[in-house]
Write an enzyme that holds these catalytic residues in place. Structure first.
Site, PDB file in Angstrom:
ATOM      1  N   GLY A 269       0.752  -1.063  -0.032  1.00  0.00           N
ATOM      2  CA  GLY A 269       0.010  -0.036  -0.089  1.00  0.00           C
ATOM      3  C   GLY A 269       0.751   1.281  -0.139  1.00  0.00           C
ATOM      4  O   GLY A 269       0.542   2.057  -0.611  1.00  0.00           O
ATOM      5  N   ALA A 270       1.666   1.145   0.816  1.00  0.00           N
ATOM      6  CA  ALA A 270       2.732   2.490   1.005  1.00  0.00           C
ATOM      7  C   ALA A 270       4.141   2.033   1.586  1.00  0.00           C
ATOM      8  O   ALA A 270       3.894   0.899   2.611  1.00  0.00           O
ATOM      9  CB  ALA A 270       2.117   3.512   2.022  1.00  0.00           C
ATOM     10  N   GLU A 272       6.953   3.552   4.576  1.00  0.00           N
ATOM     11  CA  GLU A 272       7.126   4.602   5.272  1.00  0.00           C
ATOM     12  C   GLU A 272       8.797   5.129   5.374  1.00  0.00           C
ATOM     13  O   GLU A 272       9.204   5.586   6.494  1.00  0.00           O
ATOM     14  CB  GLU A 272       7.020   4.263   6.916  1.00  0.00           C
ATOM     15  CG  GLU A 272       7.960   3.278   7.475  1.00  0.00           C
ATOM     16  CD  GLU A 272       7.319   1.960   7.295  1.00  0.00           C
ATOM     17  OE1 GLU A 272       6.541   1.443   6.642  1.00  0.00           O
ATOM     18  OE2 GLU A 272       7.580   1.016   8.124  1.00  0.00           O
ATOM     19  N   ASN A 273       9.112   5.170   4.137  1.00  0.00           N
ATOM     20  CA  ASN A 273      10.743   5.836   4.126  1.00  0.00           C
ATOM     21  C   ASN A 273      10.610   7.481   4.640  1.00  0.00           C
ATOM     22  O   ASN A 273       9.902   8.144   4.293  1.00  0.00           O
ATOM     23  CB  ASN A 273      11.054   6.238   2.711  1.00  0.00           C
ATOM     24  CG  ASN A 273      10.889   4.932   1.735  1.00  0.00           C
ATOM     25  OD1 ASN A 273      11.052   3.840   2.111  1.00  0.00           O
ATOM     26  ND2 ASN A 273       9.849   5.057   0.840  1.00  0.00           N
ATOM     27  N   HIS A 305      -1.037   6.292   8.762  1.00  0.00           N
ATOM     28  CA  HIS A 305      -0.431   4.986   9.124  1.00  0.00           C
ATOM     29  C   HIS A 305       1.130   5.566   9.031  1.00  0.00           C
ATOM     30  O   HIS A 305       1.879   5.187   9.825  1.00  0.00           O
ATOM     31  CB  HIS A 305      -0.942   3.947   8.204  1.00  0.00           C
ATOM     32  CG  HIS A 305       0.012   2.591   8.544  1.00  0.00           C
ATOM     33  ND1 HIS A 305      -0.554   1.725   9.289  1.00  0.00           N
ATOM     34  CD2 HIS A 305       1.196   2.240   8.336  1.00  0.00           C
ATOM     35  CE1 HIS A 305       0.368   0.495   9.319  1.00  0.00           C
ATOM     36  NE2 HIS A 305       1.431   0.995   8.622  1.00  0.00           N
ATOM     37  N   GLU A 306       1.377   5.848   7.657  1.00  0.00           N
ATOM     38  CA  GLU A 306       2.863   6.060   7.198  1.00  0.00           C
ATOM     39  C   GLU A 306       3.244   7.300   8.170  1.00  0.00           C
ATOM     40  O   GLU A 306       4.387   7.117   8.457  1.00  0.00           O
ATOM     41  CB  GLU A 306       2.935   6.341   5.767  1.00  0.00           C
ATOM     42  CG  GLU A 306       2.204   5.275   4.789  1.00  0.00           C
ATOM     43  CD  GLU A 306       2.735   3.906   5.322  1.00  0.00           C
ATOM     44  OE1 GLU A 306       4.112   3.778   5.744  1.00  0.00           O
ATOM     45  OE2 GLU A 306       2.140   2.833   5.078  1.00  0.00           O
ATOM     46  N   GLU A 328       4.302  -2.162  12.967  1.00  0.00           N
ATOM     47  CA  GLU A 328       3.027  -2.157  12.036  1.00  0.00           C
ATOM     48  C   GLU A 328       1.706  -2.059  12.799  1.00  0.00           C
ATOM     49  O   GLU A 328       0.786  -1.468  12.781  1.00  0.00           O
ATOM     50  CB  GLU A 328       2.929  -3.474  11.308  1.00  0.00           C
ATOM     51  CG  GLU A 328       4.116  -3.446  10.142  1.00  0.00           C
ATOM     52  CD  GLU A 328       4.187  -2.341   9.352  1.00  0.00           C
ATOM     53  OE1 GLU A 328       3.305  -1.464   9.275  1.00  0.00           O
ATOM     54  OE2 GLU A 328       5.357  -1.946   8.476  1.00  0.00           O
TER      55      GLU A 328
HETATM   56 ZN   LIG Z   1       3.294   0.223   8.298  1.00  0.00          ZN
END
Ligand SMILES: [Zn+2]
Length: 850
Positions: A269-270, A272-273, A305-306, A328
């Site tokens: 989905g994505a 988190e860099n 979330h990110e 997570e």
């Molecule tokens: Zn995550």
């Protein structure tokens, strides 16, 4: 003594700061790289071991602070994804610089440094490059100490074509044209000290929004040209959640800017860099006038979330991959918190019950696993990206928050973050911080939930002026095995005595507990508020009392749990299907969309299990219930309605047309869809998914062609996926075959194709053909699709309900084990077994004839 496993790096040498310079060539899908890493040598070494995969080494030397240079050679260990740099003399302890020249490939597997393509407004194919390093793919882009605990500072320089944008984790320092080359050098600032899996580089023709400041950090959203008109909604929630979290954590955002970038090809989905979060387009870009509430909620969720990870995950990181779950689970928990604060009218914690239910479905299997388990090889962490990590993990944290109190819980989180900032932590470090902040036995409580698989079924029986609570592991399939497993279960009670309502919390730590009440309660809710991660089975008396309280005294979440628990005990054979249907009959006037989601989901399940007269009777029953609900709500939005009412209307109409096969509903949906195609104004976006599903369900060739064209020429990512996945809903065998071919056709991105396949397997009319196709083309699918999607695609096999198909599925997976996701395959097969067992139970031996 340290026992070295072959895939772990020795600790004799550690990195402090990487300077990385990369020159990607998008046209031939390669890149050239150089790095200069400031390292500490802790004891004399003749070799330095670090991670590398699919990289070629062109030159290595080490340089001491006094300028002495020692040239080395590199030997690659392909299996362990390591390079050993060998030096002719011992390198003495102290600070050194390590120089490596290397080259690599921009792959098509959506991990490491990879290529993504799209068509621009004129239909020309364009290429961009992006990264996805979690869990262990930074090593495909640069030689590195690619373990989360080996944090360092990263300074990135990208050399790219003049017309392209380049984005990395930190702020841009300068851009210098390289005369005569058509290229420019883009230099970025130093990052904070962080793990390799969070490094990112993105290169392509991107357009960004104007920045909005949060503290000192500009926040921008990026997309390929023509799409940044879809960025506003995401930027709003990004700005809101980033400042919300800095207040919640009581710590400023750790990066120096925040870019959110939509990538046309993206495996999850994505990601988190830090400072450069990457997304698949549907999770970031949305037209808030045309999207459904659920689609908007998804964008809000993923962005929040990110952003939550910027602190929890990026600033403080798990020491090793066994801690991934906490990373997570916590971000998932925080995502609800932020979205709930942003749009309270969405009642985000209520809809979270649907996610919790999905986790409890898997966690009720024999093939489930504890939330945390030992991970040796990094590969093993790949199996952790599932509902047990995200949704069960978040549910357990929510239960803990409710038990401890929100403020005390938050204080513990703050303490944990301050204590471990720029460093790494274990799960137990969080429990320690929470114990310190709350003086409660958090560790013992959480250990019972984190290290034990499954969850309890709580039985409640009335006993004069009190109740008896007992706990026992819940399982769908009773194989006679008596498992002694106990949890520390926070039991949230609410009861009514002569019109007075009282709340009480008790901790059930033993198999049985008697709770005294002032006198006999008229009704009692166990798991009041719905945050408990357990199911409740009420004794007959208590159930009778509850049913009378249904409309007035039960919260939506509690009604959801009543339905969902009843469905689970029905599947488990603890209660009868007739009892379940009688319970649902009481919900005709239900107004909560989540409760209806539970009813409709069980309806789809029954539709795959039942056959013949039983299926016809089921359809008649559900049609009647849905029809009443739709009539009450009517087809047209009304003034003063909430977003949730609009969503509910869409959900109900979709179910009535597809599941209930209601002819007049189908006709009306087709008419409105035709009208919508001519002029989209005047049709509520929340109705569109229902219309599209019904048109596909009842459609033939012309509708198929139309939907295919809508998919190809969609104006938003949501529209694109809606029409693509609708293609899996047609019933005509010829059209099913066309959609099956699409799963391996270049028109469908590999980020979507596996899920199209899953939808086909779950379509009753397509499942036999889909299963045959998947078996035939299995090898091609493995080669083309992202590794993480194979086990998810296979979830579709839960639709293959019959003893023969079940046997065939078991055979197939025995011969074709799925490397990344053996456990998930076992779970799908067990769910199929449960459904087939129900079929035999409800239809008798004739089930075997289908
Ligand atoms: Zn995550």
């Amino acid at each position: 003594m340290v026992i070295r496993t072959p895939y772990r790096l020795p600790t004799t040498v550690t990195p402090d700061r990487y300077e990385i310079r990369l020159t990607p060539d998008l046209s031939v899908a390669t890149f050239a790289g150089e790095e200069n890493v400031a390292i500490q040598i802790h004891e004399p070494v003749r070799e330095i071991v670090l991670n590398a995969a699919e990289l070629e080494f062109h030159g290595v030397f080490a340089k001491r602070a006094d300028g002495m240079v020692v040239a080395g050679t590199a030997a690659l260990d392909v299996d362990n994804e390591q390079a050993t740099l060998q030096f002719p003399a011992e390198l003495q302890p102290g600070p050194w610089h390590l120089h490596i020249a290397f080259s690599g490939i921009l792959n098509d597997k959506l991990h490491g440094f990879y290529r993504s393509t799209y068509r621009d407004a004129d239909g020309r194919e364009k290429t961009l490059a992006s990264t996805q390093f979690e869990s262990t793919d930074a090593r495909r882009a640069f030689p590195s100490w690619d373990e989360p605990a080996l944090k360092a500072v990263f300074q990135v320089t990208l050399v790219v074509d003049e017309n392209l944008s380049a984005i990395s984790n930190a702020r841009l320092v300068r851009e210098t044209p390289l005369a005569g080359t058509g290229k420019k050098e883009v230099v970025f600032a130093d990052t904070i000290k962080m793990s390799t899996y969070l490094v990112a580089f993105i290169v392509g023709e991107f357009e960004g929004t104007e920045p909005v400041m949060v503290g000192k950090a500009p926040v921008r959203v990026w997309a390929v040209p023509g799409k940044h008109r879809l960025a506003r909604f995401a930027q709003d929630i990004a700005v809101f959640s980033l400042s919300h979290f800095s207040r919640y954590y009581d710590l400023a955002y750790p990066g120096d800017k925040l870019d959110l970038i939509a990538i046309p090809d993206f495996a999850s989905g994505a990601m988190e860099n830090l400072g450069a979060i990457t997304f698949r387009e549907t999770a970031l870009l949305v037209d808030d006038e045309k999207a459904t509430r659920s689609e908007l909620e998804r964008v809000a969720d993923v962005v929040s979330h990110e952003n939550a990870h910027m602190w929890f995950g990026d600033l403080v990181t798990m020491r090793w991959w066994n801690g991934l779950w906490l990373n997570e689970a916590f971000a998932t928990f925080m995502e609800m918190l932020a979205v709930d604060a942003w749009k309270p009218e969405w009642r985000r914690w209520d809809s979270f019950t649907v996610s919790r239910a999905a986790a409890m479905q898997v966690d009720g299997l024999k093939s489930t696993r504890p939330i945390e388990f030992p991970v040796e090889k990094p590969d093993e962490a790949a199996g952790m990206f599932d509902v047990l990590t995200y949704e069960k993990g978040a549910s357990v944290l929510r239960m803990l928050e409710t038990y401890l109190g929100a403020d005390a819980f938050r204080d513990g989180i703050r303490l944990y973050l301050r204590r471990h900032a720029y460093a790494n932590a274990e799960t137990t470090d969080l429990w320690d911080a929470l114990e310190e902040a709350t003086k409660q036995p958090v560790r013992a409580l959480m250990d019972s939930w984190v290290f034990q698989a499954g969850y309890p079924l709580i039985r409640v029986e009335k006993e004069d002026a009190g109740i008896i609570l007992s706990q026992r592991l819940f399982r769908y399939l009773d194989d006679g095995e008596d498992i002694d497993r106990k949890w520390h279960v926070p039991i949230f009670l609410r009861f009514g005595i002569k019109g007075i309502v009282t709340k009480q919390t008790v901790l059930l730590s033993e198999p049985r507990l008697r709770v005294e009440l002032p006198q006999d309660a008229d009704w009692i809710v166990v798991n009041a508020g719905g945050d408990g991660v357990y199911r409740v089975l009420y004794g007959d008396d208590l159930m009778k009392g509850l049913k009378q309280e249904l409309p007035s005294n039960l919260l939506p979440v509690e009604r959801f749990n009543l339905v969902n628990d009843a469905w689970a005990t029905t599947l488990a054979g603890l209660t009868s299907l007739a009892d379940y249907q009688q319970l649902i009959d009481l919900f005709r006037n239900e107004t909560d969309p989540n409760v209806w989601t539970s009813v409709i989901t069980s309806g789809h399940h029954l539709n795959r299990i039942l056959d013949g007269t039983e299926r016809r009777a089921f359809q008649e029953w559900i049609r009647e219930i849905l029809l009443a609900a739709v009539d009450r709500l009517t087809w047209a939005p009304r003034q003063g309605e909430s977003d949730l009412d609009r969503q509910l209307r869409g959900d109900l109409i979709g179910a009535l047309g597809v599941l209930g096969e209601d002819r007049s509903c189908q006709e009306r949906a087709r008419e409105i869809h035709a009208q919508f195609e001519k002029d989209p104004r005047g049709v509520d976006p929340n109705l569109i998914p229902a219309l599209v599903a019904i048109v596909a369900h009842t459609g033939s060739m012309p509708e198929y062609e139309n939907f295919y064209a809508n998919f190809k020429h969609a104006r938003t990512p949501q529209e694109e996926t809606r029409y693509l996945f609708a293609l899996a809903g047609f019933g005509d065998p010829e059209l099913i075959d066309r959609t099956l071919k699409l799963t391996l056709h270049k028109d469908v991105r590999t980020q979507n194709a596996p899920y199209l396949m899953r939808a086909l397997l779950l379509n009753r009319r397509a499942r036999v053909r889909a299963w045959g196709f998947m078996k035939d083309r299995w090898e091609e699918m493995l080669k083309q699709y992202p590794d993480n999607s194979i086990a998810r695609m296979c979830e579709g096999i839960i639709g293959l309900v019959s003893p023969e198909m079940e046997a065939d599925a078991n055979n197939f997976f025995a011969r074709h084990p799925v490397k990344q996701g053996a456990q998930q395959i076992a779970q799908h097969l067990e769910r199929l077994k449960i459904a087939t067992a129900c079929q035999v139970r409800w239809l008798g031996p004739k089930a075997a004839a289908h």
